[in-house]
Design a protein around this motif. Structure first.
Motif, mmCIF file in Angstrom:
data_model
loop_
_atom_site.group_PDB
_atom_site.id
_atom_site.type_symbol
_atom_site.label_atom_id
_atom_site.label_comp_id
_atom_site.label_asym_id
_atom_site.label_seq_id
_atom_site.Cartn_x
_atom_site.Cartn_y
_atom_site.Cartn_z
ATOM 1 N N TYR A 167 25.311 -25.951 -4.832
ATOM 2 C CA TYR A 167 26.703 -24.619 -4.426
ATOM 3 C C TYR A 167 26.071 -24.804 -2.664
ATOM 4 C CZ TYR A 167 28.454 -23.986 -8.647
ATOM 5 O OH TYR A 167 29.330 -24.100 -9.555
ATOM 6 N N ILE A 168 26.236 -24.199 -1.753
ATOM 7 C CA ILE A 168 25.512 -23.657 -0.124
ATOM 8 C C ILE A 168 26.308 -22.311 -0.369
ATOM 9 C CG2 ILE A 168 27.676 -24.693 0.805
ATOM 10 C CD1 ILE A 168 25.490 -25.155 3.149
ATOM 11 N N LEU A 169 25.600 -21.241 0.119
ATOM 12 C CA LEU A 169 25.466 -20.142 0.652
ATOM 13 C C LEU A 169 25.638 -19.921 1.956
ATOM 14 C CD1 LEU A 169 26.361 -17.401 -0.460
ATOM 15 C CD2 LEU A 169 24.063 -16.379 -0.249
ATOM 16 N N LEU A 170 26.814 -19.909 2.603
ATOM 17 C CA LEU A 170 27.167 -19.711 4.290
ATOM 18 C C LEU A 170 27.371 -18.742 4.541
ATOM 19 C CD1 LEU A 170 28.724 -22.833 4.732
ATOM 20 C CD2 LEU A 170 26.704 -22.647 5.165
ATOM 21 N N HIS A 171 26.790 -17.883 5.454
ATOM 22 C CA HIS A 171 26.655 -16.844 6.270
ATOM 23 C C HIS A 171 27.092 -17.210 7.653
ATOM 24 C CE1 HIS A 171 26.025 -13.186 8.816
ATOM 25 N NE2 HIS A 171 25.987 -13.003 7.835
ATOM 26 N N VAL A 172 28.602 -16.788 8.435
ATOM 27 C CA VAL A 172 29.392 -17.064 9.600
ATOM 28 C C VAL A 172 28.776 -15.501 10.864
ATOM 29 C CG1 VAL A 172 31.172 -17.493 10.496
ATOM 30 C CG2 VAL A 172 30.585 -18.842 8.282
ATOM 31 N N ASP A 173 28.263 -15.671 11.553
ATOM 32 C CA ASP A 173 27.950 -14.895 12.511
ATOM 33 C C ASP A 173 29.723 -14.310 12.459
ATOM 34 O OD1 ASP A 173 27.304 -13.286 14.529
ATOM 35 O OD2 ASP A 173 25.840 -14.447 15.162
ATOM 36 N N PRO A 174 29.385 -13.083 12.559
ATOM 37 C CA PRO A 174 31.031 -12.293 13.372
ATOM 38 C C PRO A 174 31.026 -12.776 14.749
ATOM 39 C CG PRO A 174 30.252 -11.305 11.153
ATOM 40 C CD PRO A 174 28.818 -12.350 11.995
ATOM 41 N N HIS A 175 30.085 -12.354 15.656
ATOM 42 C CA HIS A 175 29.631 -12.424 17.147
ATOM 43 C C HIS A 175 30.303 -14.042 17.710
ATOM 44 C CE1 HIS A 175 28.357 -7.825 17.131
ATOM 45 N NE2 HIS A 175 27.999 -8.795 15.896
ATOM 46 N N GLU B 72 38.892 -14.452 16.264
ATOM 47 C CA GLU B 72 38.587 -16.570 15.931
ATOM 48 C C GLU B 72 36.917 -16.095 15.245
ATOM 49 O OE1 GLU B 72 35.326 -19.154 18.558
ATOM 50 O OE2 GLU B 72 35.337 -17.087 18.816
ATOM 51 N N PHE B 73 37.173 -15.298 14.259
ATOM 52 C CA PHE B 73 35.822 -15.182 13.371
ATOM 53 C C PHE B 73 36.767 -15.445 12.018
ATOM 54 C CE2 PHE B 73 34.207 -11.769 9.883
ATOM 55 C CZ PHE B 73 33.134 -13.624 9.084
ATOM 56 N N TRP B 74 37.876 -14.842 11.709
ATOM 57 C CA TRP B 74 38.715 -14.848 10.624
ATOM 58 C C TRP B 74 39.489 -16.207 10.590
ATOM 59 C CZ3 TRP B 74 39.963 -9.115 11.787
ATOM 60 C CH2 TRP B 74 38.714 -8.079 11.889
ATOM 61 N N SER B 75 39.559 -16.374 11.893
ATOM 62 C CA SER B 75 40.173 -18.024 11.605
ATOM 63 C C SER B 75 39.176 -18.080 11.024
ATOM 64 C CB SER B 75 40.776 -18.380 13.121
ATOM 65 O OG SER B 75 42.074 -17.101 13.333
ATOM 66 N N THR B 76 37.728 -18.499 12.021
ATOM 67 C CA THR B 76 37.004 -19.349 10.923
ATOM 68 C C THR B 76 36.827 -19.247 9.230
ATOM 69 O OG1 THR B 76 35.958 -19.561 13.432
ATOM 70 C CG2 THR B 76 34.358 -20.221 11.476
ATOM 71 N N MET B 77 37.006 -17.958 8.596
ATOM 72 C CA MET B 77 36.412 -17.647 7.994
ATOM 73 C C MET B 77 38.006 -18.390 6.722
ATOM 74 S SD MET B 77 34.131 -16.846 7.312
ATOM 75 C CE MET B 77 34.304 -15.904 6.179
ATOM 76 N N ASP B 78 39.093 -18.101 7.902
ATOM 77 C CA ASP B 78 40.465 -18.608 6.860
ATOM 78 C C ASP B 78 40.450 -20.268 6.396
ATOM 79 O OD1 ASP B 78 42.000 -16.014 6.425
ATOM 80 O OD2 ASP B 78 42.735 -15.857 8.644
ATOM 81 N N GLU B 79 39.667 -20.699 8.083
ATOM 82 C CA GLU B 79 40.059 -22.558 8.017
ATOM 83 C C GLU B 79 38.679 -22.852 7.085
ATOM 84 O OE1 GLU B 79 37.031 -25.562 10.559
ATOM 85 O OE2 GLU B 79 37.810 -24.399 11.596
#
Length: 320
Positions: free
Chosen positions: A171-179, A135-142
């Motif tokens: 710009y906006i720097l995003l950090h996505v929670d892998p969990h 799900e994390f990688w699918s979000t990053m791919d999206e």
């Protein structure tokens, strides 16, 4: 009375020799105290070879370290066809001591190990860990496919942050929670304060409206109340520019006789999905498809899915 030169130097030479002998004796005593370097048991290599057989030699990428097999790298393909390299290091006390692992993932799993465990158990636990990260990688791919990502570094599967262009040098720097990849991300706005004031205000006001059931980019656009720019299309690249390959991340293949006509060539394949349009080297795509178990072959053509959008792709097995 002055002594002859030969007699005056003799005592010094004798003292130097005595000092060297004392140093040599001390060094030998120190080595004897430390003892010889530890060695693997005689059956170590044969045991590791047997365990590799259980996994499959075709999945071994490299084998290094003492005895040539104490540091092993395996190719692991996840459910979406992403290729991961898992490095397993075997300590001197193996198998009584557990191995350590390294891989390009946001966080590593805690390997469960016992004296009866084998290398295949490490692979299986890593594969289960990859399932948790889908799900994390699918979000990053999206994000990479729908939004304008401008990270200067080449993305890896370990990265959980990305830099998005908002336009007007903002710009906006995003950090996505892998969990919890669908949850509200951490963010940092970059740019001139006057240009970002409205976006920062909207973020503070609307972030509680983030809905984990919505798509990530829709959530982000809604919270910011801002139309996020799409990535530049591959087709918009000027004729005198070449796009990087989405697999090897290079514009040109290396100059190598083994590549034949493709030696030094630029990207020559583009995904036909208009919303993807990823540029690829046909050689890279062919090698990637060959590593995927779901790839089909009919005559001299390989059929599979794009590594980015999963739409159908096809490439010849070899050039005629």
């Amino acid at each position: 009375m002055e002594l002859p030169a030969t007699l005056s130097r003799a005592p010094a030479t004798s003292q130097a020799r005595a000092g060297e002998e004392a140093y040599t004796d001390a060094r030998q005593d120190a080595q004897a105290a430390v003892g010889p370097p530890p060695r693997r048991p005689a059956a170590f290599c044969s045991s590791v070879f047997a365990q590799i057989e259980e996994i499959g030699w075709e999945r071994v990428v490299s084998a290094t370290g003492d005895d040539g097999v104490s540091c092993l790298t395996f190719r692991v393909v996840d459910d979406k066809g992403r290729i991961h390299l898992l490095e397993i290091t075997l300590p001197m006390g193996y198998p009584a001591s557990p191995p350590s692992i390294t891989a390009e993932v946001p966080y590593l799993p805690k390997i469960q190990w016992s004296k009866s465990s084998r290398l295949k158990d490490v692979i299986c636990q890593f594969e289960e860990h990859l399932k948790m990260l889908q799900e994390f990688w699918s979000t990053m791919d999206e994000i990479d496919k729908v939004l304008w990502v401008v990270d200067a570094t080449k993305p890896t599967y370990a990265m959980s942050h990305c830099l998005l262009a908002l336009g007007d040098d903002c710009y906006i720097l995003l950090h996505v929670d892998p969990h919890k990849p669908s949850s509200l991300p951490e963010c940092r706005f970059l740019g001139a304060d006057g240009k970002l004031d409205r976006l920062i205000m909207n973020w503070r006001k609307n972030r509680k409206t983030w809905d984990t059931k919505k798509k990530f980019h829709e959530n982000l656009a809604g919270v910011l109340d801002f139309a996020l720019p799409a990535p530049p299309s591959v087709s918009s690249v000027r004729d005198d520019e070449q796009a990087d390959c989405g697999i090897c991340y290079a514009k040109h293949l290396p100059v190598d006789d083994e590549l034949g006509a493709h030696s030094g060539c630029a990207t020559d394949y583009t995904c036909e999905n208009p919303s993807c349009s990823r540029a690829l080297h046909s050689v890279c795509l062919r090698d990637w498809l060959r590593s995927i178990t779901t790839t089909r072959q009919s005559f001299d053509v390989l059929f599979g899915n794009c590594p980015y959008c999963s739409d159908p792709v096809a490439v010849k097995v070899a050039d005629r």
